[in-house]
Design an enzyme around this catalytic site. Structure first.
Site, PDB file in Angstrom:
ATOM      1  NE  ARG A  50      49.118  43.082  37.655  1.00 43.64           N
ATOM      2  CZ  ARG A  50      50.131  42.641  36.945  1.00 43.64           C
ATOM      3  NH1 ARG A  50      51.363  42.616  37.434  1.00 43.64           N
ATOM      4  NH2 ARG A  50      49.967  42.217  35.717  1.00 43.64           N
ATOM      5  N   GLY A  51      48.235  39.532  38.126  1.00 46.43           N
ATOM      6  CA  GLY A  51      48.929  38.703  37.148  1.00 46.43           C
ATOM      7  C   GLY A  51      48.581  37.252  37.441  1.00 46.43           C
ATOM      8  CB  ALA A  52      47.263  34.577  35.238  1.00 47.63           C
ATOM      9  NE  ARG A  93      41.566  40.568  39.322  1.00 44.62           N
ATOM     10  CZ  ARG A  93      42.518  41.076  38.514  1.00 44.62           C
ATOM     11  NH1 ARG A  93      43.794  40.975  38.857  1.00 44.62           N
ATOM     12  NH2 ARG A  93      42.194  41.680  37.397  1.00 44.62           N
ATOM     13  CD  GLN A 196      47.199  46.414  34.757  1.00 44.19           C
ATOM     14  OE1 GLN A 196      46.945  47.379  34.025  1.00 44.19           O
ATOM     15  NE2 GLN A 196      46.245  45.633  35.226  1.00 44.19           N
ATOM     16  CG  ASP A 237      44.821  37.102  32.857  1.00 48.27           C
ATOM     17  OD1 ASP A 237      45.290  37.875  31.997  1.00 48.27           O
ATOM     18  OD2 ASP A 237      45.050  37.210  34.069  1.00 48.27           O
ATOM     19  CG  ASN A 247      46.809  38.996  28.248  1.00 46.03           C
ATOM     20  OD1 ASN A 247      47.105  38.622  29.386  1.00 46.03           O
ATOM     21  ND2 ASN A 247      47.534  39.887  27.595  1.00 46.03           N
ATOM     22  CE  LYS A 248      44.709  43.749  32.650  1.00 46.16           C
ATOM     23  NZ  LYS A 248      43.518  43.772  33.571  1.00 46.16           N
TER      24      LYS A 248
HETATM   25  O1  MRU Z   1      44.418  42.593  35.881  1.00 50.99           O
HETATM   26  P1  MRU Z   1      45.784  41.990  35.948  1.00 50.99           P
HETATM   27  O2  MRU Z   1      46.859  43.010  36.122  1.00 50.99           O
HETATM   28  O3  MRU Z   1      45.868  40.868  36.946  1.00 50.99           O
HETATM   29  O4  MRU Z   1      45.983  41.350  34.508  1.00 50.99           O
HETATM   30  C1  MRU Z   1      47.187  40.692  34.211  1.00 50.99           C
HETATM   31  C2  MRU Z   1      47.284  40.266  32.794  1.00 50.99           C
HETATM   32  O5  MRU Z   1      46.373  40.407  32.018  1.00 50.99           O
HETATM   33  C3  MRU Z   1      48.544  39.570  32.379  1.00 50.99           C
HETATM   34  O6  MRU Z   1      48.826  39.833  31.039  1.00 50.99           O
HETATM   35  C4  MRU Z   1      48.359  38.059  32.555  1.00 50.99           C
HETATM   36  O7  MRU Z   1      47.936  37.763  33.865  1.00 50.99           O
HETATM   37  C5  MRU Z   1      49.591  37.307  32.279  1.00 50.99           C
HETATM   38  S1  MRU Z   1      50.770  37.589  33.568  1.00 50.99           S
HETATM   39  C6  MRU Z   1      52.057  36.588  33.456  1.00 50.99           C
END
Ligand code: MRU
Length: 345
Positions: A50-52, A93, A196, A237, A247-248
């Site tokens: 996970r993470g963009a 996703r 996270q 994201d 973002n999250k």
């Molecule tokens: O749902 P996730 O854990 O994939 O969400 C991740 C985030 O929101 C991060 O802040 C974002 O992807 C930036 S990661 C370098």
């Protein structure tokens, strides 16, 4: 890599793609081995990765696996046989644009690939991974240079090595800032509901000998009011052409609280996170995940039976609340459509 940068979550092996399974951290260090595009799509959907940026890199290797399987099945029809794999990856996703950016780049490469595409696609996926790491190191320098007097910072979600090829976006700036003596301490939001922050950011910073204190998400405004942090540093994201940032979930509230308390707000993301095709954040698709992620914890129901849940996992912070966006191509202070557009040149 150095003592403040030791984690690498995505590895290509002769057998396929090996991912550090983020669902079981920090209790267990386990790997998921993907042999097909469908395996990679499932790993993205179920958040083993996970993470963009990490999602984009994993998807690029997923395309290599799709090509390998399609070519083994029928060398004359691989271009047709690869399509279901690509479709599964694209459906894994919806919010992080890095996924679609990486798939588009892999499609461009496969358009020019010769009769046997696997080696060419593998080169491209490796380039995406290497460029992401290089971008993070660069953003670390750019972001750390903005920090000013030494002090503590607050971060949200996990934006570190686990969320990227390595080093991280916001956590990369934090690594560089810590090494330069500009960051004295890191506060991390636990990041409900998937945790996270509590599970991944805390684990990653502890692996890398950077001091971290967890707070409940709701404690952030009090932390700011007491003057205990000078910056909020987060990832993204998807960034719209006008500088709005998805973002999250919880990032928007942090940005409003930061503005109310005179705390600076920094977004750190590679240019692969900018979606030039959309005008504002209102157009960004926001993923909703299962109610159970909110109602239960580690398989144990925590909410009252009968309660429903609403579980959007991202939000959009309007550009006006953001002091600076840091990318590998440069820094944009007070992001707006005109100022952000300079990154396109
Ligand atoms: O749902 P996730 O854990 O994939 O969400 C991740 C985030 O929101 C991060 O802040 C974002 O992807 C930036 S990661 C370098």
């Amino acid at each position: 890599m150095n003592q403040h940068d030791t984690v690498r979550p995505i590895q290509w092996t002769p057998q396929g793609l090996r991912l550090l399974d983020q669902r079981v951290l920090p209790g267990e260090v386990r790997y998921v081995d993907c042999r097909s595009a469908a395996d990679v799509a499932a790993a993205i959907r179920d958040m083993a990765v996970r993470g963009a940026p990490a999602i984009g890199i994993a998807a690029a290797y997923g395309v290599v696996l799709a090509a390998r399987q399609a070519y083994a099945e029928d060398p004359a029809r691989w271009r047709e046989l690869i399509e279901p794999g690509l479709a599964a990856l694209a459906a894994s996703r919806p919010t992080a644009v890095n996924l679609f950016w990486a798939l588009a780049r892999m499609r461009d490469r496969l358009a020019t690939a010769g009769a046997d595409p696997v080696a060419a696609l593998l080169d491209e996926a490796r380039a995406i991974q290497e460029e992401d790491l290089a971008a993070n190191l660069c953003m670390g320098e750019h972001g750390a240079a903005l920090l000013g007097e030494p002090g503590a910072v607050l971060t949200h979600c996990n934006t570190g090595s686990l969320a990227t090829a390595g080093y991280g976006t916001a956590l990369g700036v934090i690594r560089s800032g810590y090494e330069a003596g500009k960051i004295t301490h890191v506060y991390a939001d636990e990041t409900r509901p998937w945790l996270q922050g509590a599970r991944l950011t805390a684990w990653e910073l502890i692996q890398d000998a950077i001091p971290v204190t967890l707070i409940a998400d709701a404690a952030a405004p009090l932390l700011m009011r007491r003057g205990q942090v000078r910056w909020v540093i987060v990832g993204a994201d998807r960034i719209a052409a006008n500088g709005d940032v998805a973002n999250k979930i919880g990032t928007y509230g942090l940005a409003i609280a930061a503005r109310a308390h005179g705390v600076k707000f920094m977004v750190v993301a590679p240019t692969s996170t900018i979606d030039w095709a959309i005008e504002t954040g209102d157009e960004i698709p926001i993923e909703s995940r299962l109610d159970d992620e909110l109602l239960s914890m580690q398989g144990q129901r925590i909410a009252a039976e009968g309660a429903a849940a609403w579980n959007p996992v991202f939000d959009v912070t309007p550009a006006e609340y953001i002091d600076v966006i840091v990318t590998e191509k440069g820094v944009v202070q007070r992001p707006r459509r005109e100022t952000l557009a300079r990154l396109r040149e």
